[in-house]
Design a protein around this motif. Structure first.
Motif, short mmCIF file in Angstrom:
data_model
loop_
_atom_site.label_atom_id
_atom_site.label_comp_id
_atom_site.label_asym_id
_atom_site.label_seq_id
_atom_site.Cartn_x
_atom_site.Cartn_y
_atom_site.Cartn_z
N VAL A 189 13.54 5.88 -2.80
CA VAL A 189 14.34 5.59 -1.62
C VAL A 189 14.09 4.10 -1.29
CG1 VAL A 189 14.65 6.15 0.83
CG2 VAL A 189 14.11 7.96 -0.79
N PRO A 190 15.08 3.38 -0.75
CA PRO A 190 14.87 1.94 -0.50
C PRO A 190 13.70 1.62 0.44
CG PRO A 190 17.20 2.41 -0.50
CD PRO A 190 16.51 3.74 -0.59
N ASN A 230 21.61 -8.24 7.64
CA ASN A 230 22.60 -8.57 8.67
C ASN A 230 22.40 -7.73 9.92
OD1 ASN A 230 23.81 -10.46 6.98
ND2 ASN A 230 25.30 -9.00 6.16
N ASN A 231 22.13 -6.43 9.73
CA ASN A 231 21.90 -5.56 10.88
C ASN A 231 20.61 -5.93 11.62
OD1 ASN A 231 24.21 -4.29 10.09
ND2 ASN A 231 23.32 -2.24 9.95
N GLY A 237 20.14 14.10 -16.05
CA GLY A 237 20.16 13.02 -17.01
C GLY A 237 18.87 12.25 -17.03
N SER A 238 18.97 10.93 -17.22
CA SER A 238 17.77 10.09 -17.31
C SER A 238 17.92 8.88 -16.40
CB SER A 238 17.56 9.63 -18.76
OG SER A 238 18.69 8.86 -19.18
N HIS A 239 16.81 8.15 -16.24
CA HIS A 239 16.82 6.95 -15.40
C HIS A 239 17.36 5.78 -16.23
CE1 HIS A 239 14.64 8.34 -11.81
NE2 HIS A 239 14.00 9.14 -12.64
N ASP A 240 18.67 5.71 -16.39
CA ASP A 240 19.24 4.60 -17.14
C ASP A 240 19.21 3.31 -16.33
OD1 ASP A 240 19.80 6.22 -19.31
OD2 ASP A 240 21.69 6.87 -18.42
N SER A 241 19.23 3.44 -15.02
CA SER A 241 19.17 2.25 -14.16
C SER A 241 18.68 2.67 -12.79
CB SER A 241 20.55 1.59 -14.04
OG SER A 241 21.45 2.47 -13.40
N ILE A 242 18.15 1.70 -12.06
CA ILE A 242 17.69 1.94 -10.70
C ILE A 242 18.70 1.30 -9.76
CG2 ILE A 242 15.82 1.57 -9.04
CD1 ILE A 242 14.99 3.33 -11.37
N PRO A 243 19.32 2.08 -8.85
CA PRO A 243 20.33 1.50 -7.94
C PRO A 243 19.74 0.34 -7.13
CG PRO A 243 20.28 3.90 -7.78
CD PRO A 243 19.10 3.51 -8.61
N LYS A 244 20.53 -0.69 -6.95
CA LYS A 244 20.09 -1.84 -6.17
C LYS A 244 20.40 -1.59 -4.69
CE LYS A 244 20.82 -6.80 -5.57
NZ LYS A 244 21.64 -7.97 -5.99
N PRO A 245 19.38 -1.59 -3.84
CA PRO A 245 19.63 -1.37 -2.41
C PRO A 245 20.44 -2.50 -1.80
CG PRO A 245 17.31 -1.04 -2.97
CD PRO A 245 17.94 -1.70 -4.14
N ASP A 246 21.07 -2.21 -0.68
CA ASP A 246 21.89 -3.20 0.02
C ASP A 246 21.00 -4.01 0.96
OD1 ASP A 246 23.89 -4.68 1.18
OD2 ASP A 246 24.63 -3.04 2.44
N TRP A 247 20.12 -4.83 0.37
CA TRP A 247 19.20 -5.61 1.20
C TRP A 247 19.96 -6.56 2.13
CZ3 TRP A 247 15.43 -2.69 0.89
CH2 TRP A 247 14.77 -2.31 -0.27
N GLU A 248 21.05 -7.13 1.64
CA GLU A 248 21.79 -8.11 2.45
C GLU A 248 22.40 -7.45 3.68
OE1 GLU A 248 25.09 -11.68 1.85
OE2 GLU A 248 24.28 -10.59 0.12
N GLY A 274 20.10 0.34 11.97
CA GLY A 274 21.33 1.03 12.36
C GLY A 274 21.56 2.33 11.61
N ASP A 275 22.49 3.13 12.13
CA ASP A 275 22.76 4.47 11.60
C ASP A 275 23.25 4.45 10.15
OD1 ASP A 275 21.98 5.64 13.93
OD2 ASP A 275 24.02 5.94 14.71
N GLU A 276 23.94 3.37 9.76
CA GLU A 276 24.52 3.38 8.41
C GLU A 276 23.45 3.38 7.32
OE1 GLU A 276 26.33 -0.56 7.16
OE2 GLU A 276 25.93 -0.97 9.28
N TYR A 277 22.21 3.02 7.68
CA TYR A 277 21.14 2.98 6.68
C TYR A 277 20.07 4.04 6.93
CZ TYR A 277 23.19 -1.43 5.24
OH TYR A 277 24.06 -2.38 4.78
N LYS A 278 20.35 5.02 7.77
CA LYS A 278 19.32 6.01 8.09
C LYS A 278 18.96 6.85 6.86
CE LYS A 278 22.55 9.44 10.04
NZ LYS A 278 22.88 10.20 11.27
N GLU A 279 19.91 7.04 5.93
CA GLU A 279 19.60 7.80 4.71
C GLU A 279 18.81 6.96 3.71
OE1 GLU A 279 20.18 11.00 4.24
OE2 GLU A 279 21.00 11.11 6.26
N CYS A 280 18.59 5.70 4.02
CA CYS A 280 17.81 4.83 3.13
C CYS A 280 16.35 4.76 3.56
CB CYS A 280 18.39 3.41 3.13
SG CYS A 280 20.06 3.31 2.47
N ILE A 281 15.98 5.51 4.59
CA ILE A 281 14.63 5.43 5.16
C ILE A 281 13.97 6.81 5.07
CG2 ILE A 281 13.27 4.91 7.22
CD1 ILE A 281 15.68 3.17 8.14
N LEU A 282 12.81 6.85 4.46
CA LEU A 282 12.06 8.10 4.31
C LEU A 282 10.74 8.01 5.07
CD1 LEU A 282 11.40 10.84 2.86
CD2 LEU A 282 10.30 9.45 1.07
N GLU A 283 10.47 9.01 5.90
CA GLU A 283 9.15 9.17 6.52
C GLU A 283 8.41 10.25 5.74
OE1 GLU A 283 9.17 9.47 10.95
OE2 GLU A 283 11.33 9.38 10.62
#
Length: 803
Positions: free
Chosen positions: A341-342, A207-208, A192-203, A296-305
């Motif tokens: 990626v966030p 907290n972590n 498809g197309s970039h209709d929107s950019i997902p908002k990362p869970d900064w909050e 933390g592990d719950e956000y490891k897929e939000c980090i790209l090296e």
């Protein structure tokens, strides 16, 4: 594409470029080509043989409703045409690349026969509703307002300099091409197309991070100071989107403090991602691990090296290798191509490539720099020849792209200031009174600086070796940093041979990244050095400057061969880093000239000369203070310009038999087009840049080297796999490339100048004929020194014919 360009205020422009870029595919010739492909037949014309990108560009160029008194219409008509004409090219095409008849590339493209571009044929076939659609894109009143707004913004930011106005319009053109390439890839992939950019869970990430920071002990004065700096970063995060700086002492916790600022800043301003730009892969690994642990592990897929030495297998919590699944590999490949990626950690080279280099893979990432927090760690290490390009990039991101940029360093160069610069481009310190924290850290650490500026023939190898071992024996773990790999290897070998009871270590880029990482992580880490102190073990590490920026080690004594004051100050930050001991020693020495030949390292040589002139009082600790370093940088940049030429900081390069530089070629392009631009044939043009020629020549780090695979660690396994593989199918080539990617952590750079010598001597071998992929014989890679760079040197008698 509209969503991507909305970040710079040009959504309607995105709709126009996206809607027009494949205009040329409506020709009968292209449709015939596609029919062959749909029937799995070989087309009569090879791929790329049909020009389908010029027609749309010509359509815009000829029919865009230019308003004579509105300059922005002329500029953006050319930007739109450039993007459409370039969307299958590895760069924006050149406007001008010299004074020869064939060098007016853009103009010739717009003048290309309409029969060859099929423009008239396509126009004749358009239905009335199609014509209405295309003209509505061109004549959209909202588009006119967008162009007016961004033109006004550019003039308000850079109107005092026509060069800057032109340079930033060039960056906007490349940003538009980046968005087009990304939208084209996304559409072609069926997503498809970039209709929107997902908002990362900064909050949630905040907290972590706060829980992680809360686990730190704060009873020591130094940790209390670190906590205070972190809190100031958090409090400053509500400030406006723009240019920022974070200047803190070495060991102050810049990584997590800057992350704390970035998360809150991104949350408040609804930013899409946080990008860490880091000069060295060794620091990148360390920074990535800190951030992953904090979030933390719950956000490891939000980090790209994203860097060249990444080994795709990781270790799980039990220490076992955890292979990547096909899904994870797919995610990684897509993430590195788009940076969507966030949180991204990448190198300064990849950052500069995204903005300036040749290749669609680089251009495609550029749009992700918008609406972001971009943090430059160890900013003093930005390649000097790209310094002006880097400064322009900060203005572009903060002024045009709604991004905040943060310079992080412990040794700040004096930031360029312009009396007529717009307020929005003025850099704001995140911690205004950072000097107070420098003073606190100096008081906590109690490190004394000693200058041993003896005559140049005083510090011969024997005297240096004895001095090093005396200091290590009397005062504890000692780090020695010298300016050349040859001196580091000589000193390390002599110390090891003559002091067998001591633990001698060596670090240089003659060792592969995995080898260096093992020593830094497991042998000179804080735990290992503290164990050596407890046991009374003498530890000496002799290194080149690779260790002095951002590497978290803590020695009792630092002996530094004099270099630029920024290097000396960074080296000093590895001494009594956590103030866990009563004090430490930093000793500056000047090895004999014959031991450090710096003729091939002009920047290092100039820095050393200036530092030598500035070091007068042997007890003067302030010689490594911020005021001295700022003065040093001012003199250094001045002398560098005088010694070479004014172009040195703007990346000089040759083109069409002329000399130019990136800054000029990507702005007014006077050096390649020294002719009057008021001529009637140029009257409709506003951009004159040599986009493609400049991009093709651009390499942020000029290295005349070849990466060669070693037998260190897992390298031997990859040598064997690559040696035995003979890929033919697409799947086999994927396996080959995967293996090659993993092997990079076990490779060393070898000078192309010496490559033939090593091949002739049988010391390195080509893995397969026709491929420039080489392996080092096992006896050429020493487990202590790494690759033995001198032809003929081996660490054993056996020479292998293959891995």
């Amino acid at each position: 594409m509209s969503t991507l360009l909305a970040f710079i205020g040009l959504p309607q422009l995105g709709a126009l470029i996206g809607g027009m870029h494949d205009f040329g595919k409506m020709s009968a010739e292209f449709q015939e080509y596609m029919d062959f492909l749909s029937q799995n037949l070989t087309p009569p014309i090879q791929k790329g043989g049909i020009d389908h990108s010029t027609a749309g560009a010509q359509f815009v160029w000829n029919y865009f409703p230019v308003v004579p008194e509105a300059e922005e219409f002329f500029v953006f008509r050319q930007i739109i045409a450039l993007c459409i004409a370039s969307h299958h090219h590895p760069s924006l095409i050149d406007c001008f690349r010299g004074t020869m008849s064939g060098d007016a590339v853009f103009a010739q493209r717009m003048e290309k026969s309409r029969e060859k571009t099929h423009l008239d044929e396509i126009l004749s076939k358009l239905t009335s509703s199609e014509k209405k659609h295309y003209y509505s894109l061109l004549e959209n009143p909202e588009l006119g307002r967008e162009l007016k707004n961004i033109h006004t913004r550019i003039l308000s930011l850079f109107g005092h300099s026509q060069k800057k106005v032109s340079f930033h319009y060039g960056l906007i053109a490349r940003f538009c091409l980046s968005s087009l390439i990304e939208a084209d890839y996304t559409s072609a992939s069926g997503r498809g197309s970039h209709d929107s950019i997902p908002k990362p869970d900064w909050e949630g990430m905040q907290n972590n991070l706060n829980k992680h920071l809360g686990s730190f002990k704060t009873e020591t004065p130094m940790n209390q100071s670190r906590a205070a700096m972190s809190q100031e970063c958090f409090q400053a995060a509500g400030g406006r989107v723009g240019k920022w700086s974070l200047t803190l002492p070495t060991g102050a916790g810049k990584t997590l403090s800057s992350l704390r600022f970035a998360l809150e800043h991104a949350r408040r301003h609804h930013l899409s991602r946080i990008i860490y730009v880091i000069p060295y892969t060794s620091i990148l690994d360390q920074t990535a691990n800190s951030i992953k642990e904090a979030l933390g592990d719950e956000y490891k897929e939000c980090i790209l090296e994203h860097h060249s030495n990444l080994v795709q297998e990781t270790l799980n919590k039990t220490g076992e290798e955890e292979p990547w699944t096909p899904e994870k590999k797919t995610w990684y490949m897509e993430a590195t191509q788009t940076w969507n990626v966030p949180i991204i950690l990448t190198t300064a080279v990849q950052y500069l490539n995204a903005l300036y280099a040749f290749g669609k893979q680089h251009i495609r990432r550029m749009h992700s720099l918008a609406n972001a927090v971009v943090i430059f760690d160890e900013v003093q290490a930005i390649p000097l020849t790209s310094l002006r390009l880097f400064e322009h990039s900060l203005d572009f991101l903060s002024g045009i792209c709604h991004s905040s940029t943060i310079r992080c360093t412990a040794t700040p160069p004096e930031a360029p200031t312009e009396t007529d610069a717009h307020d929005h481009l003025v850099e704001t310190p995140i911690i205004p009174d950072s000097q107070a924290f420098f003073d606190q850290f100096n008081q906590f650490r109690q490190c004394k600086v000693y200058s041993e500026m003896k005559p140049s023939n005083y510090w011969a190898v024997e005297r240096m070796r004895n001095f090093i071992m005396e200091q290590a024996s009397a005062n504890g773990p000692t780090l020695v940093i010298v300016n050349t790999k040859s001196l580091a290897a000589k000193l390390a070998s002599d110390c090891r041979n003559l002091y067998a009871e001591a633990h001698i270590l060596h670090l240089s880029t003659n060792m592969c990244p995995a080898h260096r990482k093992e020593i830094i992580t497991n042998q000179i880490d804080k735990v290992s050095l503290q164990k050596a102190r407890t046991m009374g073990k003498t530890v000496v590490c002799i290194s080149t400057g690779l260790i002095e920026a951002g590497v978290d080690v803590d020695f009792d004594v630092i002996i530094r061969s004099v270099a630029g004051l920024d290097s000396c100050t960074q080296a000093a930050g590895r001494c009594n880093r956590d103030a866990s001991r009563p004090g430490g020693k930093i000793i500056l020495i000047n090895p004999a000239n014959k031991l450090e030949k710096l003729g091939s390292l002009p920047e290092l040589e100039i820095g050393k000369e200036i530092a030598m002139d500035m070091i007068r009082d042997p007890e003067e600790e302030e010689i490594l203070g911020n005021k001295s370093v700022a003065l040093y940088f001012k003199e250094f940049h001045g002398k560098l310009t005088q010694t070479h030429n004014h172009d040195h900081l703007s990346y000089p390069f040759p083109c069409s038999g002329l000399s130019t530089n990136m800054e000029d070629a990507l702005s007014l392009n006077f050096k390649l087009m020294p002719v009057p631009r008021q001529q009637p044939k140029y009257g409709s043009l506003r951009l004159f840049q040599a986009f493609a020629s400049a991009a093709y020549q651009y390499h942020p780090i000029q290295e005349d080297t070849m990466a060669v695979l070693t037998s260190y660690g897992e390298g031997k396994k990859y040598q064997k796999i690559l040696w035995n593989m003979n890929p033919h199918t697409e799947e086999e080539w994927k396996q080959w490339n995967d293996c090659l990617q993993k092997s990079r952590a076990y490779s060393v750079p070898i000078s192309n100048q010496n490559l033939e010598k090593y091949l002739n001597a049988g010391e390195i071998m080509r893995i397969q004929e026709g491929m420039d992929i080489y392996t080092v014989n096992a006896d050429k890679y020493d487990p202590f020194l790494g690759f033995l760079a001198h032809p003929g040197d081996t660490c054993g008698a056996l020479t292998l014919s293959q891995p």
